[in-house]
Design a protein around this motif. Structure first.
Motif, PDB file in Angstrom:
ATOM      1  N   GLU A 397     -53.771  47.116 121.872  1.00 33.27           N
ATOM      2  CA  GLU A 397     -52.330  47.192 121.657  1.00 33.27           C
ATOM      3  C   GLU A 397     -51.623  47.406 122.983  1.00 33.27           C
ATOM      4  OE1 GLU A 397     -49.014  50.065 119.435  1.00 33.27           O
ATOM      5  OE2 GLU A 397     -51.170  50.425 119.198  1.00 33.27           O
ATOM      6  N   VAL A 398     -50.626  46.578 123.259  1.00 29.40           N
ATOM      7  CA  VAL A 398     -49.842  46.741 124.483  1.00 29.40           C
ATOM      8  C   VAL A 398     -48.544  47.466 124.142  1.00 29.40           C
ATOM      9  CG1 VAL A 398     -50.817  44.676 125.527  1.00 29.40           C
ATOM     10  CG2 VAL A 398     -48.696  44.496 124.247  1.00 29.40           C
ATOM     11  N   ARG A 399     -48.062  48.233 125.101  1.00 31.54           N
ATOM     12  CA  ARG A 399     -46.832  48.988 124.900  1.00 31.54           C
ATOM     13  C   ARG A 399     -45.860  48.653 126.016  1.00 31.54           C
ATOM     14  NH1 ARG A 399     -49.194  54.949 123.078  1.00 31.54           N
ATOM     15  NH2 ARG A 399     -50.269  54.201 121.190  1.00 31.54           N
ATOM     16  N   GLY A 400     -44.679  48.284 125.626  1.00 34.20           N
ATOM     17  CA  GLY A 400     -43.662  47.848 126.554  1.00 34.20           C
ATOM     18  C   GLY A 400     -42.975  46.629 125.983  1.00 34.20           C
ATOM     19  N   THR A 401     -42.212  45.939 126.814  1.00 31.29           N
ATOM     20  CA  THR A 401     -41.427  44.794 126.365  1.00 31.29           C
ATOM     21  C   THR A 401     -41.709  43.594 127.245  1.00 31.29           C
ATOM     22  OG1 THR A 401     -39.653  46.285 125.662  1.00 31.29           O
ATOM     23  CG2 THR A 401     -39.109  43.959 125.863  1.00 31.29           C
ATOM     24  N   LEU A 402     -41.925  42.441 126.615  1.00 33.55           N
ATOM     25  CA  LEU A 402     -42.127  41.191 127.338  1.00 33.55           C
ATOM     26  C   LEU A 402     -40.850  40.367 127.237  1.00 33.55           C
ATOM     27  CD1 LEU A 402     -44.101  39.371 128.894  1.00 33.55           C
ATOM     28  CD2 LEU A 402     -44.790  38.385 126.692  1.00 33.55           C
ATOM     29  N   THR A 403     -40.266  40.043 128.389  1.00 34.45           N
ATOM     30  CA  THR A 403     -38.998  39.325 128.443  1.00 34.45           C
ATOM     31  C   THR A 403     -39.152  38.105 129.332  1.00 34.45           C
ATOM     32  OG1 THR A 403     -37.780  41.400 128.228  1.00 34.45           O
ATOM     33  CG2 THR A 403     -36.554  39.505 129.051  1.00 34.45           C
ATOM     34  N   GLU A 404     -38.470  37.034 128.984  1.00 32.55           N
ATOM     35  CA  GLU A 404     -38.477  35.825 129.791  1.00 32.55           C
ATOM     36  C   GLU A 404     -37.189  35.754 130.596  1.00 32.55           C
ATOM     37  OE1 GLU A 404     -39.663  31.118 129.164  1.00 32.55           O
ATOM     38  OE2 GLU A 404     -39.047  32.335 127.455  1.00 32.55           O
ATOM     39  N   ALA A 413     -33.319  23.863 141.544  1.00 31.93           N
ATOM     40  CA  ALA A 413     -34.407  23.890 140.571  1.00 31.93           C
ATOM     41  C   ALA A 413     -34.402  25.208 139.796  1.00 31.93           C
ATOM     42  CB  ALA A 413     -35.746  23.705 141.265  1.00 31.93           C
ATOM     43  N   THR A 414     -34.883  25.140 138.551  1.00 26.89           N
ATOM     44  CA  THR A 414     -35.004  26.334 137.724  1.00 26.89           C
ATOM     45  C   THR A 414     -36.369  26.967 137.947  1.00 26.89           C
ATOM     46  OG1 THR A 414     -33.516  25.469 136.030  1.00 26.89           O
ATOM     47  CG2 THR A 414     -35.011  27.242 135.368  1.00 26.89           C
ATOM     48  N   VAL A 415     -36.349  28.262 138.204  1.00 23.32           N
ATOM     49  CA  VAL A 415     -37.588  29.031 138.361  1.00 23.32           C
ATOM     50  C   VAL A 415     -37.617  30.061 137.243  1.00 23.32           C
ATOM     51  CG1 VAL A 415     -38.929  30.530 139.871  1.00 23.32           C
ATOM     52  CG2 VAL A 415     -37.470  28.745 140.866  1.00 23.32           C
ATOM     53  N   ARG A 416     -38.668  30.018 136.414  1.00 19.86           N
ATOM     54  CA  ARG A 416     -38.752  30.959 135.298  1.00 19.86           C
ATOM     55  C   ARG A 416     -39.973  31.866 135.480  1.00 19.86           C
ATOM     56  NH1 ARG A 416     -42.752  30.812 132.604  1.00 19.86           N
ATOM     57  NH2 ARG A 416     -41.913  32.382 131.182  1.00 19.86           N
ATOM     58  N   GLY A 417     -39.996  32.952 134.670  1.00 19.11           N
ATOM     59  CA  GLY A 417     -41.117  33.866 134.745  1.00 19.11           C
ATOM     60  C   GLY A 417     -41.085  34.861 133.605  1.00 19.11           C
ATOM     61  N   TRP A 418     -42.158  35.634 133.501  1.00 16.73           N
ATOM     62  CA  TRP A 418     -42.275  36.705 132.508  1.00 16.73           C
ATOM     63  C   TRP A 418     -42.011  38.040 133.185  1.00 16.73           C
ATOM     64  CZ3 TRP A 418     -42.266  35.184 127.721  1.00 16.73           C
ATOM     65  CH2 TRP A 418     -42.883  33.988 127.340  1.00 16.73           C
ATOM     66  N   LEU A 419     -41.276  38.900 132.494  1.00 19.19           N
ATOM     67  CA  LEU A 419     -40.986  40.242 132.978  1.00 19.19           C
ATOM     68  C   LEU A 419     -41.518  41.245 131.964  1.00 19.19           C
ATOM     69  CD1 LEU A 419     -39.548  42.133 135.018  1.00 19.19           C
ATOM     70  CD2 LEU A 419     -37.485  41.920 133.592  1.00 19.19           C
ATOM     71  N   ALA A 459     -48.014  50.564 131.954  1.00 17.14           N
ATOM     72  CA  ALA A 459     -48.394  51.876 131.422  1.00 17.14           C
ATOM     73  C   ALA A 459     -48.187  52.981 132.452  1.00 17.14           C
ATOM     74  CB  ALA A 459     -49.851  51.854 130.966  1.00 17.14           C
ATOM     75  N   HIS A 460     -48.133  52.603 133.725  1.00 19.04           N
ATOM     76  CA  HIS A 460     -47.883  53.570 134.786  1.00 19.04           C
ATOM     77  C   HIS A 460     -46.437  53.507 135.277  1.00 19.04           C
ATOM     78  CE1 HIS A 460     -52.278  53.593 134.681  1.00 19.04           C
ATOM     79  NE2 HIS A 460     -52.202  54.769 135.266  1.00 19.04           N
ATOM     80  N   GLY A 461     -45.578  52.878 134.475  1.00 20.73           N
ATOM     81  CA  GLY A 461     -44.149  52.960 134.715  1.00 20.73           C
ATOM     82  C   GLY A 461     -43.503  51.818 135.452  1.00 20.73           C
ATOM     83  N   TYR A 462     -44.256  50.788 135.835  1.00 17.41           N
ATOM     84  CA  TYR A 462     -43.697  49.703 136.637  1.00 17.41           C
ATOM     85  C   TYR A 462     -43.199  48.550 135.761  1.00 17.41           C
ATOM     86  CZ  TYR A 462     -45.816  51.934 140.712  1.00 17.41           C
ATOM     87  OH  TYR A 462     -46.169  52.828 141.688  1.00 17.41           O
ATOM     88  N   ALA A 463     -42.066  47.976 136.180  1.00 19.89           N
ATOM     89  CA  ALA A 463     -41.642  46.681 135.654  1.00 19.89           C
ATOM     90  C   ALA A 463     -42.347  45.612 136.486  1.00 19.89           C
ATOM     91  CB  ALA A 463     -40.135  46.524 135.755  1.00 19.89           C
ATOM     92  N   VAL A 464     -42.983  44.657 135.824  1.00 20.01           N
ATOM     93  CA  VAL A 464     -43.796  43.659 136.517  1.00 20.01           C
ATOM     94  C   VAL A 464     -43.210  42.269 136.281  1.00 20.01           C
ATOM     95  CG1 VAL A 464     -46.106  42.708 136.819  1.00 20.01           C
ATOM     96  CG2 VAL A 464     -45.836  45.104 136.144  1.00 20.01           C
ATOM     97  N   LEU A 465     -42.860  41.593 137.359  1.00 23.34           N
ATOM     98  CA  LEU A 465     -42.361  40.221 137.281  1.00 23.34           C
ATOM     99  C   LEU A 465     -43.482  39.261 137.635  1.00 23.34           C
ATOM    100  CD1 LEU A 465     -40.102  38.109 136.997  1.00 23.34           C
ATOM    101  CD2 LEU A 465     -39.602  38.465 139.442  1.00 23.34           C
ATOM    102  N   MET A 466     -43.754  38.303 136.739  1.00 30.45           N
ATOM    103  CA  MET A 466     -44.768  37.278 136.953  1.00 30.45           C
ATOM    104  C   MET A 466     -44.079  35.916 136.940  1.00 30.45           C
ATOM    105  SD  MET A 466     -47.790  38.813 134.521  1.00 30.45           S
ATOM    106  CE  MET A 466     -46.627  39.227 133.226  1.00 30.45           C
TER     107      MET A 466
END
Length: 663
Positions: A397-404, A413-419, A459-466
């Motif tokens: 189970e993952v905890r947090g929010t996945l946003t595009e 050009a459009t650059v997209r990613g997962w946050l 889980a250690h508090g970071y927002a991660v942009l991919m």
């Protein structure tokens, strides 16, 4: 708390790796990886998932051994063939060190060893009563293989004399043995019958080969490496007659590779594979689905602009199903021999391991995603409806929010990613920010990552942009062309644009930010270090530092020099991160494994020395026994704990604390 809070809990999560459907459609088999009892390594086992009736039954474990099992395939009779280095119980004092071929009867009972080779058995395929397997053999007559190996060992000889390239591959030395294909027949006894060497003259042609059998077992279709001048090679497709060993070139084209994945139509008339063009200074990477007539070799490209990763034929041979990167997902597509390509799955998932049922109603696959670990699923071909099946091991189970999110780059050009946002991130409590750059560079963030796990960081508090900047797949050929031969500047501009969008959010702290990446992502981490001071810390893993040095020492020099040119060419001067050493002020954590032959350890050693002599605040996490990836459980713990401690110091402003795992 979840398994992502404590890295030791995380490395203990079992993982579903593969999926294979029996010919009669009655069950699926998965290879499952889990932590061994010693906690220091991983093992594998085969699990079965019954599919009888409208509802599937509970998965159950089929095999259990200290050495593990893999490469499972079904025979026409429903038995299971697999490879394993487990000892043979019928041989006194058996202490097998290389993988042999085993058969597990459908009716139940113990598995029995049916074939063994001194150099081990790798991949296996079967159809009708024919079995074809790949094995490592020393040059010369294969009957003397065992004696020659023993003579080398007794004489203490480890030397390998090479007369061509490559000499290494990913994490292992090549030679002195070479891959050959063997054919045999399934009999009623304890061993395969009529074992024959199909490719005694193969030489290096079958290195890293992929092969498949026609449904009647009469023909093997395999990749075949053709050596070219000046260290180059081309990958052709050949057809080998199982009865005679006669070989003919099926697909070959100048400056193109015909390669995996390979699939043969159920009617035995066609072969589908990938056709990859040779790159060059002005010629970017391009991969196409290629379907050809198995008798004549005549074929053409299908599904343009889809970088596919898997192929499965429809049972009536009228179409193929593929998975391909698409806008940060990896859907299943139906590609008919005549007609338009249609997207079969409409969700945000990534699919792999396609298996079509014989009645044509369903496609089975592993379904996963950025926030979803792989598990079996069934796709209704008529409706596209997706049903998750019982899985051998539960999904974490993952905890947090996945946003595009997306941004417009400076060239339009459009650059997209997962946050990925951690729980509790808000305007009142904004999360520190971590940019995570993917490798490749021709790749995409679209699937679950056991190695690069953003949910640990969340889980250690970071927002991660991919993000998926230029050179990413799933956005058409233009997205790859934009960055070809322009790695650093063009990619940085794309990253800057989407990072600006992320940092404009009120739930992200725009001051506490870091960047990290591995392989090509590590190259970009190094590039950013010398071209911007916006990040508080940079983590660079298995990274390229001096391009001229890298291109001449990697295991695939010919590939990279096609894009960069011969050593000394202008492009090295334009794109090599080491030339901006004097601009680096950001603290850096360098990570590398000594067994990494794709990006050799010399890159990290030189980077580390350059940082030392330039007095850049830095640390070097070195793994003597790891390759391009960090794979051992204890080392994974050390990797994440060191990264988190480094980021805590420079991003969160905490006092440096050396992790216990590297104390």
């Amino acid at each position: 708390m979840s398994a992502f809070n404590d890295i030791r809990d995380y490395v203990a999560i079992p993982r579903v790796l593969s999926l294979r459907l029996s010919l009669d459609g009655s069950r699926l088999i998965s290879t499952v990886q889990s932590l061994n009892p010693d906690g220091k390594s991983y093992g594998t086992a085969l699990w079965a998932l019954p599919l009888d009736g409208p509802l599937t039954g509970d998965p159950y474990r089929l095999t259990r051994s200290a050495k593990g099992e893999t490469a499972a395939v079904f025979t026409d009779a429903g038995d299971v063939l697999f490879t394993s280095a487990r000892p043979d119980p019928t041989v006194k004092d058996s202490t097998d060190e290389v993988a042999a071929l085993w058969l597990l009867p459908r009716a139940g009972g113990e598995a029995r060893q049916v074939a063994a080779r001194p150099g081990g058995i790798a991949a296996v395929r079967t159809a009708a009563d024919v079995v074809v397997f790949a094995a490592d053999v020393l040059d010369g007559e294969e009957v003397a293989d065992e004696e020659k190996r023993k003579a080398r060992e007794d004489a203490g000889i480890s030397a390998i004399l090479h007369e061509g390239s490559p000499v290494r591959y990913w994490d292992h030395d090549l030679g002195p043995g070479r891959t050959r294909l063997f054919a045999a027949r399934l009999g009623g006894g304890d061993r395969l019958e009529d074992v024959r060497d199909l490719t005694p003259d193969a030489g290096d042609a079958l290195h890293d080969a992929t092969f498949e059998l026609t449904p009647d077992g009469a023909t093997v279709v395999s990749t075949w490496r053709t050596i070219l001048p000046k260290g180059e090679w081309r990958t052709d497709l050949v057809a080998i007659d199982v009865a005679t060993g006669e070989r003919r070139v099926l697909l070959s084209e100048d400056r193109h590779d015909f390669t995996q994945p390979i699939a043969i139509s159920p009617d035995g008339g066609k072969v589908a594979c990938a056709r990859d063009r040779f790159t060059g200074l002005e010629v970017s990477a391009r991969s196409e689905l290629w379907i050809a007539d198995l008798a004549t070799g005549e074929g053409r490209a299908y599904a343009p602009d889809l970088f596919h990763a898997d192929i499965e034929w429809a049972p009536d041979s009228s179409a193929v199903y593929i998975v391909a990167d698409f806008q940060g997902r990896r859907p299943v597509f139906r590609v008919p021999l005549t007609g338009d390509v249609a997207r079969l799955t409409q969700d945000d998932a990534a699919y792999l391991g396609l298996n079509a049922s014989a009645d044509g109603r369903f496609v089975y696959a592993l379904r996963s995603g950025i926030g979803l670990a792989p598990a079996p699923a069934r796709i209704d071909v008529a409706t596209g409806e997706i049903t998750d099946l019982p899985t051998p091991v539960p999904r974490p189970e993952v905890r947090g929010t996945l946003t595009e999110i997306s941004a417009t780059a400076d060239d339009g050009a459009t650059v997209r990613g997962w946050l990925v946002l951690p729980e509790g991130a808000s305007a009142e409590d904004p999360a520190p920010f971590l940019l995570w750059i993917h490798g490749g560079p021709v790749a995409s963030w679209n699937d679950w990552q056991w190695r690069w796990q953003s949910w640990i960081m969340a889980a250690h508090g970071y927002a991660v942009l991919m993000p998926d900047p230029c050179l990413s797949t799933g956005y058409g050929q233009d997205m790859i062309d934009r960055g070809w031969g322009n790695w650093g500047p063009r990619t940085q501009a794309d990253l800057d644009a989407i990072v600006d969008v992320a940092l404009a959010r009120d739930d992200i702290d725009s001051e506490r930010i870091a960047a990290m990446g591995g392989s090509y992502g590590g190259y970009m981490a190094n590039w950013l270090a010398g071209h911007t001071d916006r990040y508080k810390a940079i983590v660079t893993h298995a990274s390229l530092w001096s391009l001229d040095q890298f291109a001449g020492t990697t295991d695939a020099s010919m590939y990279w020099q096609r894009e960069f040119g011969v050593p000394g060419s202008e492009r090295y001067e334009l794109l090599s991160p080491h030339l901006s050493l004097d601009k680096i002020t950001t603290p850096m954590l360098v990570i590398h494994g000594d067994k990494d032959y794709r990006v050799p350890i010399g890159e990290a050693l030189r980077l580390w020395w350059d940082l030392r002599r330039s007095e850049v605040e830095s640390k070097f996490l070195y793994f003597p026994d790891e390759n391009h990836w960090i794979q051992k459980p204890g080392n994974i713990v050390a990797w994440y704990e060191t990264v988190l401690a480094f980021l805590a110091q420079h991003v969160l402003g905490q006092e440096w604390k050396r992790p216990d795992s590297v104390a």
